[in-house]
Design an enzyme around this catalytic site. Structure first.
Site, short mmCIF file in Angstrom:
data_model
loop_
_atom_site.label_atom_id
_atom_site.label_comp_id
_atom_site.label_asym_id
_atom_site.label_seq_id
_atom_site.Cartn_x
_atom_site.Cartn_y
_atom_site.Cartn_z
N LYS A 13 -13.10 12.12 6.68
CA LYS A 13 -11.70 11.44 6.13
C LYS A 13 -12.16 10.44 5.09
CE LYS A 13 -10.87 9.67 10.20
NZ LYS A 13 -12.20 10.26 10.82
N ARG A 88 -5.25 6.05 16.23
CA ARG A 88 -6.20 6.93 17.02
C ARG A 88 -5.49 7.33 18.46
NH1 ARG A 88 -8.22 3.85 20.81
NH2 ARG A 88 -8.60 1.61 20.39
N ARG A 127 -27.05 9.85 8.21
CA ARG A 127 -26.25 9.06 7.26
C ARG A 127 -27.42 7.76 7.07
NH1 ARG A 127 -20.52 8.98 7.84
NH2 ARG A 127 -21.01 7.78 9.89
N ARG A 160 -27.04 2.81 10.45
CA ARG A 160 -26.21 1.90 11.31
C ARG A 160 -26.38 2.13 12.44
NH1 ARG A 160 -20.65 3.30 7.60
NH2 ARG A 160 -20.60 4.42 9.61
N ARG A 171 -18.45 8.40 20.98
CA ARG A 171 -17.20 8.28 20.12
C ARG A 171 -16.66 9.36 20.15
NH1 ARG A 171 -18.84 6.18 14.42
NH2 ARG A 171 -16.61 5.80 14.22
#
Length: 216
Positions: A13, A88, A127, A160, A171
């Site tokens: 996104k 959300r 990432r 992270r 999640r």
């Protein structure tokens, strides 16, 4: 052009919102980016949000809704916006609808990026971020020139806390349980457009523009 980019974590996104900004000069409003900055800066909001985000949990609705409303009142969103990461849940969608009515605005489209879970976990867990300048890399898709080091400043890259496979899986489960009903919410309003989120960023972007009613 007032859009929502809907999709699970790591669906792309943010990448697509930046492309929309480059072409149409409508800013990306990313609640995730706003919250991460608050955590980094050590603000009161950041102290509340930081432990929740690290555990893969969501920040309370009233906090997030307040952040979004304040952002939508700023001058640079007069010509439009791209919401990334909000709403959300149907409850947040209802709050957004009331908020936009107060502000004299309305949505043009809700674009849902569809990506398999396995791809989402691979994208997120690979990432790596530079803690110094915020540059983002991926161990396989966009690796740095020197393994583990930022191309710009040579700082050691970090993962992270919310990018570990375990947190991403949590999640995604939350997304399926809480956020997927948004598709029904916006489909009933005739706003939902689904786009395949697997492929080249450029190809996905062209499909998003079509879904938003913009020429290629």
């Amino acid at each position: 052009m007032n859009l929502i980019l809907l999709g699970p974590p790591n669906a792309g996104k943010g990448t697509q919102a930046k492309k929309l900004y480059a072409d149409f000069h409508i800013p990306q409003i990313s609640t995730g980016d706003i919250l991460r900055k608050a955590v980094k800066d050590g603000t009161a909001l950041g102290k509340v949000a930081g432990p929740l985000m690290a555990a893969g949990q969501y920040v309370p609705d009233d906090v997030v809704i307040g952040i979004v409303e304040e952002r939508l009142k700023e001058p640079d969103v007069a010509q439009g916006f791209v919401l990334d990461g909000f709403p959300r849940t149907p409850g947040q969608a209802d709050a957004l609808e009331r908020m936009l009515t107060r502000l004299g605005r309305q949505l043009n489209a809700v674009v849902s990026l569809e990506v398999p879970h396995s791809t989402l976990v691979e994208r997120g867990s690979g990432r790596r971020v530079c803690p110094n300048d915020g540059a983002v890399y991926h161990v396989t898709q966009s690796p740095p020139k020197r393994a583990g080091l930022c191309d710009k400043c040579s700082s050691e890259l970090v993962q992270r806390e919310d990018d570990t496979p375990e947190v991403i899986e949590r999640r995604l489960r939350k997304y399926d349980a809480e956020t997927s009903p948004l598709k029904d919410f916006y489909a009933q309003k005739g706003l939902l457009k689904s786009v395949d989120g697997v492929g080249s960023p450029e190809g996905i972007y062209e499909e998003i523009k079509k879904a938003a009613g913009r020429p290629a």
